[in-house]
Design a protein around this motif. Structure first.
Motif, PDB file in Angstrom:
ATOM      1  N   TYR A 191      43.808 -10.055 -27.036  1.00 46.40           N
ATOM      2  CA  TYR A 191      43.405 -10.029 -25.626  1.00 46.40           C
ATOM      3  C   TYR A 191      43.653 -11.386 -24.977  1.00 46.40           C
ATOM      4  N   GLU A 192      43.218 -12.444 -25.623  1.00 49.32           N
ATOM      5  CA  GLU A 192      43.364 -13.782 -25.056  1.00 49.32           C
ATOM      6  C   GLU A 192      44.831 -14.167 -24.921  1.00 49.32           C
ATOM      7  N   SER A 193      45.644 -13.764 -25.896  1.00 44.50           N
ATOM      8  CA  SER A 193      47.062 -14.098 -25.848  1.00 44.50           C
ATOM      9  C   SER A 193      47.784 -13.339 -24.741  1.00 44.50           C
ATOM     10  N   GLU A 194      47.495 -12.036 -24.626  1.00 46.97           N
ATOM     11  CA  GLU A 194      48.197 -11.210 -23.651  1.00 46.97           C
ATOM     12  C   GLU A 194      47.720 -11.469 -22.220  1.00 46.97           C
ATOM     13  N   ARG A 195      46.417 -11.679 -22.049  1.00 46.76           N
ATOM     14  CA  ARG A 195      45.882 -11.858 -20.700  1.00 46.76           C
ATOM     15  C   ARG A 195      46.093 -13.273 -20.180  1.00 46.76           C
TER      16      ARG A 195
END
Length: 711
Positions: free
Chosen positions: A450-454
């Motif tokens: 989530y943190e990487s994609e967002r």
């Protein structure tokens, strides 16, 4: 990882066809400017350029496509492979680009944008797309395939020859709009008066253009001291259309919209019917009646601004435009008979489409008004009022409404059953849910993913402070975080009054993924209008065509003996459409502003357009009458009856002191829903279906900030 570019010769055959050449995906610069290139005619409309006349990977083909445009394509297939040949690898087409990664130049940006625009402009769908849209805007909502083909051919070939006159139009170049417009206006489908009698032919006029047509037909003029037209109402909210206020990139209504009536049952589109709702019909009619009777004033629902801003409404008199800032100047002349007045106004306002029965009725209106008042101007005004209530004014087809007046609505019997309701709130545009419900404690690497994609638009650790427990759910996260501006959602979840359905969507196959979705599903997964419709319908396999999720629910409950009621706020929706077997309620459309009754008028006005003639002009029709006219008549008669009923119901309901008073869109809409739930016993229902929507969720920039403002 290892990356390899593999270039191979695409076409081996020395006699390829034009279609084979056009399948090549890498273009070439015009080879005729290179003196070293030798041109060889290969036949089949294909020429080849090469340095030695040989067919190689460096050869360039020349063909003329179906649009008459010369195309040059390189004989190359370029593929990128990731991974070594000795291990599993993936590959994809090496797409061409014009901007150098190492030496980007503004010139190349222009070239790439031009190439993208050319791709759209010369796409095979461009000509029929424009043809259908143009036909719809010029009065044919469902153009025949032949008519679309004629217009498309004119656009592609850049020319149109009118068979009746022998006149030619267009310059012979692809994309000539003059040729397309000539084909659209001069083709037999556009000019045949016989088609006026075809129930499926024609269109519903746009609401603002109806108001404008009334002004132009009756020779409207503004006051010399106030020459500019200024509207006192927000027309976009009031009637669904206003100049320069298109609510979205999809315009005021969708070109593929199908209404929930005989038109929709016949699988015909009616874009303008999307804003043909009871409240909007009443508002538009009130405004036109006010314009006819009092001029460009705001009294009695008018769109104008009177000289007194509507304060002395008790002084308004039919035919007196003294308070108006503009008025209709049309006059039939002092010697005109009742027949002269009716015939001329029929020509001006309906292009002469009123049948003999309706003309006879209008002549009687004129004569009776003369007997009552002796005033020719008032008699003419009453005829004008009558005509704008007819389906012939609102459509460009012929209606036969001679089977008697429509039955009045049946009074509801109060229900003594426990009441339950479903409220569907649609966040229109493309709602991004990944800042509402966020992975917090999960197995595997979901949080890291989530943190990487967002990235910057995701919620930070500090913002993930509203945590909910999900340990008993069958998915990899034991905890989720909610957006920090949604504490009420957090409390409702903890109290057991709210549930989330995560990772749901429009999937037609469990094996569908990003590599095969195009073949696995008929749904346009990346089109806003398509995905919003599928969310409302929830019928991927089209098992109950034309129905919506709440419409099917109401259908089932009705068959089980419940008294159901379906209500939508402001606009019609597929969500409430029921299967076509008559065992479900017809959805009622209620304005967020409550109910506005039809034709409030001065006590001195004797004529009642709805009861005296409106119901007769919009009586029941036969099977050969215009389907567009039938849609108008149903909306007009039903809208007037519903307005009276809903107004009395809403006036008997009150909201608690806790209710917000800011008057925003959500407050107004849910306030009406709350009132309608309060008065459900008098409506005789025990199961209610409500639909409403909130717009503005299509964030093309500043996603995080805009979502925070919305929450």
């Amino acid at each position: 990882c290892s990356t390899t570019r593999i270039d191979t010769q695409a076409i081996q055959d020395s006699s390829p066809s034009t279609s084979e050449v056009l399948q090549l995906r890498v273009g070439a610069v015009d080879p005729r400017s290179n003196s070293d290139m030798i041109r060889t005619d290969l036949g089949n409309g294909v020429a080849m350029y090469s340095t030695d006349g040989s067919l190689t990977m460096d050869s360039i083909f020349e063909v003329i496509d179906s649009n008459g445009i010369t195309q040059w394509r390189r004989n190359i297939k370029s593929t990128v492979r990731i991974g070594s040949t000795n291990s599993p690898s993936i590959s994809f087409r090496n797409a061409p680009h014009m901007i150098s990664f190492t030496h980007p130049e503004l010139r190349d940006v222009h070239h790439e944008v031009d190439a993208a625009l050319d791709h759209y402009f010369y796409h095979q769908n461009m000509a029929p797309f424009l043809a259908i849209r143009m036909a719809q805007r010029f009065g044919i909502s469902n153009p025949s395939p032949r008519y679309v083909h004629v217009m498309s051919t004119a656009f592609r070939e850049g020319k149109y020859l009118d068979g009746s006159s022998g006149n030619a139009f267009g310059g012979g170049i692809y994309g000539d709009m003059g040729a397309l417009v000539a084909a659209m206006l001069l083709d037999r489908e556009a000019r045949s008066y016989i088609l006026d009698k075809d129930p499926a032919h024609g269109a519903m006029f746009e609401p603002f253009l109806r108001y404008l047509r009334l002004m132009r037909s009756l020779e409207f003029e503004m006051d010399e001291q106030n020459p500019f037209i200024t509207f006192a109402q927000d027309l976009q909210l009031s009637i669904g259309q206003a100049p320069y206020e298109m609510p979205s990139v999809f315009s005021f209504f969708l070109p593929e919209y199908k209404s929930q009536d005989d038109l929709g049952d016949a699988d015909l589109v009616c874009p303008e019917c999307q804003v043909l709702t009871g409240p909007k019909v009443v508002t538009l009619m009130n405004a036109m009646l006010s314009l006819i009777k009092f001029g460009f004033d705001q009294a009695y629902g008018g769109f104008g601004r009177g000289t007194d801003n509507g304060r002395r409404i008790d002084q308004r008199v039919v035919g007196n435009t003294g308070f108006a800032l503009g008025e209709n100047m049309y006059s039939p002349g002092s010697s005109a008979t009742a027949a002269d007045v009716v015939n001329e106004l029929s020509t001006l306002l309906t292009s002469g489409r009123l049948d003999s029965n309706k003309s006879t009725l209008l002549r009687r209106v004129y004569r009776e008004t003369m007997q009552q008042t002796g005033d020719r101007n008032v008699a003419m005004i009453n005829v004008q009022q009558s005509i704008i209530a007819s389906p012939e004014f609102h459509t460009n087809s012929i209606s036969d409404n001679n089977l008697g007046t429509r039955p009045a609505p049946v009074a509801s019997t109060p229900s003594d059953k426990e009441y339950k309701a479903v409220i569907f709130v649609m966040l229109e545009g493309g709602y991004d849910s990944f800042n509402m419900l966020v992975p917090h404690q999960c197995s595997g690497n979901l949080v890291e993913q989530y943190e990487s994609e967002r990235g910057a638009i995701g919620l930070t650790d500090q913002e993930r402070r509203l945590v909910i427990d999900a340990a008993t759910s069958d998915q990899p996260c034991s905890q989720f975080a909610l957006h920090p501006d949604l504490p009420i959602v957090h409390d409702l979840y903890d109290d057991g009054d709210l549930a989330f359905f995560a990772n749901t969507g429009v999937f037609a196959s469990s094996s569908m993924d990003k590599s095969n979705y195009f073949a696995e599903t008929p749904i346009q997964l990346f089109a806003h209008n398509s995905m919003q419709r599928e969310t409302k319908v929830m019928d991927v396999f089209d098992e109950s065509s034309g129905s919506g999720v709440l419409g099917r629910l109401a259908h089932v409950l009705t068959k089980k003996g419940y008294a159901t009621n379906s209500i939508t706020l402001d606009n019609p929706t597929e969500t409430l459409a029921a299967p076509n077997d008559g065992e479900a309620p017809t959805p009622i459309i209620v304005s967020r502003f409550g109910a506005q009754t039809f034709n409030d008028k001065p006590d001195t006005e004797l004529f009642d357009v709805h009861n005296d003639v409106g119901k007769k002009l919009n009586g029941q029709s036969d099977d050969y009458s215009s389907l567009f006219g039938e849609s108008w008549s149903q909306s007009f008669v039903g809208g007037v009856d519903e307005a009276e009923q809903i107004k009395s119901q809403l006036e008997s309901a009150t909201l608690g002191d806790h209710w917000p008073t800011n008057g925003n869109e959500l407050t107004l809409k849910l306030g009406v829903v709350s009132k309608m739930i309060q008065v459900q016993p008098s409506r005789g229902t025990d199961r209610g279906m409500f639909y409403t929507s909130l717009g503005g969720w299509d964030h093309h920039r500043l996603v995080k900030q805009n979502l925070q403002a919305k929450f």
